[in-house]
Design a protein around this motif. Structure first.
Motif, PDB file in Angstrom:
ATOM      1  N   THR A  98      14.423 -27.124   7.974  1.00  0.00           N
ATOM      2  CA  THR A  98      14.904 -25.677   8.461  1.00  0.00           C
ATOM      3  C   THR A  98      13.565 -24.861   8.489  1.00  0.00           C
ATOM      4  N   HIS A  99      13.612 -23.957   9.481  1.00  0.00           N
ATOM      5  CA  HIS A  99      12.317 -23.275   9.769  1.00  0.00           C
ATOM      6  C   HIS A  99      11.295 -23.973  10.144  1.00  0.00           C
ATOM      7  N   LEU A 100      11.631 -25.289  10.738  1.00  0.00           N
ATOM      8  CA  LEU A 100      10.694 -26.292  10.907  1.00  0.00           C
ATOM      9  C   LEU A 100       9.883 -26.906   9.751  1.00  0.00           C
ATOM     10  N   GLN A 101      10.345 -26.719   8.570  1.00  0.00           N
ATOM     11  CA  GLN A 101       9.847 -26.910   7.381  1.00  0.00           C
ATOM     12  C   GLN A 101      10.771 -27.953   6.698  1.00  0.00           C
ATOM     13  N   ASP A 102      10.292 -28.895   5.813  1.00  0.00           N
ATOM     14  CA  ASP A 102      10.926 -29.645   5.188  1.00  0.00           C
ATOM     15  C   ASP A 102      11.920 -29.057   4.229  1.00  0.00           C
ATOM     16  N   ALA A 103      13.159 -29.636   4.423  1.00  0.00           N
ATOM     17  CA  ALA A 103      14.295 -29.100   3.576  1.00  0.00           C
ATOM     18  C   ALA A 103      15.128 -30.412   2.647  1.00  0.00           C
ATOM     19  N   VAL A 150      11.279 -39.201   3.585  1.00  0.00           N
ATOM     20  CA  VAL A 150      12.119 -38.637   2.557  1.00  0.00           C
ATOM     21  C   VAL A 150      11.404 -38.904   1.331  1.00  0.00           C
ATOM     22  N   ASP A 151      10.617 -39.828   0.980  1.00  0.00           N
ATOM     23  CA  ASP A 151       9.952 -40.026  -0.425  1.00  0.00           C
ATOM     24  C   ASP A 151       8.820 -39.002  -0.466  1.00  0.00           C
ATOM     25  N   GLN A 152       8.358 -38.621   0.743  1.00  0.00           N
ATOM     26  CA  GLN A 152       7.075 -37.800   0.715  1.00  0.00           C
ATOM     27  C   GLN A 152       7.426 -36.165   0.431  1.00  0.00           C
ATOM     28  N   SER A 153       8.980 -35.975   0.678  1.00  0.00           N
ATOM     29  CA  SER A 153       9.155 -34.675   0.886  1.00  0.00           C
ATOM     30  C   SER A 153       9.222 -33.948  -0.533  1.00  0.00           C
ATOM     31  N   LEU A 154       8.759 -32.787  -0.491  1.00  0.00           N
ATOM     32  CA  LEU A 154       8.630 -31.768  -1.841  1.00  0.00           C
ATOM     33  C   LEU A 154       9.869 -31.279  -2.189  1.00  0.00           C
ATOM     34  N   MET A 155      10.839 -31.111  -0.833  1.00  0.00           N
ATOM     35  CA  MET A 155      12.053 -30.464  -1.297  1.00  0.00           C
ATOM     36  C   MET A 155      12.886 -31.409  -2.122  1.00  0.00           C
TER      37      MET A 155
END
Length: 450
Positions: free
Chosen positions: A177-182, A392-397
């Motif tokens: 969302t907002h071109l950022q990770d969600a 997915v594994d790298q995502s902070l969200m």
């Protein structure tokens, strides 16, 4: 050349065409552009003249022989249409009078022989005016184009999206969302959003299409029905419905039918909505397939042709680019249609040709672009599960799953620490002492966050 006459006098017309003096005058008076009247509009006009001839005979204002001749001529042309006899450009009188007379002249020529000569006005235009026939042909042409072309293409595209949604339903990927990770979702869920857009727009188009089944025929010059027998509009509509299989009906108010094109404005507005949905879907797929090494790389599109004249091996999302250019054209067409529809001064809108030209262009372009995109791009869409899993594994969200257990502030600290120190969420959470390794593994499971 052959000599023909109309109310203005004598004209010379080529012997290999069927039209007469008024068409020739229009060719000479409006040498503007190359955009000729759409073929579908001409076809609709011939169907209308066929129906009018039958109605005029039913109402005893046209002899049976004359009516039969017009019907036969219309059927002959519809069976083997030759469009060279309809050369007029869009940029003519705003009522479309020259096109109405073009059709009258061609059909009167085809319906005549050495023994009988039909008159373009007295016979072909009996009980009619350009002011009610042109808007009627506009609606008939739109309804047929949508029924025969747009809806089938849209339905085929919807079926392909359904197939891809089913095939990739369980594959987990990161949301954005907002071109950022969600937070995560599945590919099937992502595609379901596109499917819902297309199905919703299809439903809205069906609703709007009902308004386009309303026809202005019977209003003649200003909406009063002057020179048309009682029941003429109803008879023509009945015959058009029987011939096309579409549920046309007569307008309740002919004054509205001649001066307003709000129904086509509304309908094209929904076509624009479809174009914007396609634009959004196309852009998403283009970005998600970007790369293959330096982009998102989550999707893979079919390679149809070389993408660059200088960079060997480059493949570009050409079908998506073609589709989104068409969508841009539809957006521009909508602006033209909207302005043109505002020009209904007093009893007649006088921007009719440009309205129907743009409406039909949008329908044809979108239909063909959807089919091309569906066949040469979407049907061959593949996913790169390893890349999706890695992102997915790298995502902070994923830290969002910890909110109910440790609170928003501590979860935020974990994400900030991981980002600043280049670690994973699990390492950051344990280092900060907010959770144990066992708790993290229990609470942060992407497959349970969808």
């Amino acid at each position: 050349m052959r000599k023909v006459r109309d109310a203005f006098g004598e004209m010379e017309v080529s012997e290999d065409v069927y039209y007469g003096a008024q068409t020739q005058r229009s060719l000479e008076n409006f040498p503007i552009g190359t955009e000729t009247m759409p073929k579908r509009l001409i076809e609709a006009f011939v169907m209308l003249k066929r129906a009018a001839a039958k109605a005029n005979h039913t109402l005893s204002v046209l002899p049976k022989e004359t009516s039969d001749r017009i019907v036969t001529a219309s059927d002959q042309w519809l069976h083997q249409p030759e469009y060279k006899h309809f050369p007029l450009v869009v940029w003519q009188t705003g009522s479309g009078t020259q096109t109405n007379m073009n059709v009258n002249e061609v059909l009167s020529f085809l319906a005549s022989d050495e023994s009988v000569s039909l008159h373009p006005n007295d016979d072909l235009n009996r009980s009619q005016s350009s002011n009610d026939t042109f808007p009627t042909a506009m609606h008939v042409a739109t309804a047929i184009a949508v029924t025969d072309h747009l809806f089938p293409a849209l339905h085929r595209l919807i079926q392909t999206v359904k197939e891809k949604q089913t095939a990739f339903q369980a594959v987990v990927k990161i949301g954005r969302t907002h071109l950022q990770d969600a937070t995560p979702l599945t590919v099937g869920q992502e595609l379901s959003g596109y499917l819902a857009m297309l199905e919703k727009t299809e439903h809205m188009l069906l609703q709007d299409m009902d308004e386009c089944f309303e026809l202005a025929i019977g209003g003649t010059a200003v909406g009063t029905g002057l020179n048309a027998p009682d029941g003429f509009g109803e008879e023509v509509v009945h015959e058009l419905s029987r011939y096309t299989g579409l549920p046309f009906r007569k307008t309740d108010n002919h004054f509205h039918g001649l001066t307003s094109h709000d129904q086509l404005v509304r309908f094209h507005g929904t076509i624009k909505a479809l174009a914007m949905d396609l634009f959004k879907m196309g852009n998403d797929l283009r970005y998600l397939a970007s790369g293959p090494r330096a982009g998102y790389g989550e999707y893979t599109l079919p390679a149809n042709e070389p993408g660059s004249s200088i960079m060997p091996g480059k493949v570009n999302p050409t079908q998506i680019e073609a589709l989104t250019m068409v969508c841009s054209q539809v957006l521009g067409n909508d602006t033209t249609i909207s302005f043109a529809a505002s020009q209904g001064q007093f009893q007649l809108n006088v921007f009719k040709p440009v309205i129907i030209y743009n409406v039909l262009q949008s329908i044809e372009l979108l239909s063909e672009a959807m089919d091309s995109f569906n066949l040469r791009c979407l049907s061959g869409l593949k996913i790169n599960e390893d890349i999706m899993a890695d992102k997915v594994d790298q995502s902070l969200m994923l830290v969002t799953a910890l909110n109910p257990h440790i609170g928003y502030d501590k979860a935020s600290n974990i994400a900030k620490y991981a980002h600043q120190h280049g670690t994973g969420l699990k390492t950051a959470a344990i280092t900060l002492g907010y959770v144990t390794a066992e708790q993290f593994d229990q609470w942060v499971k992407p497959s349970q966050m969808i």
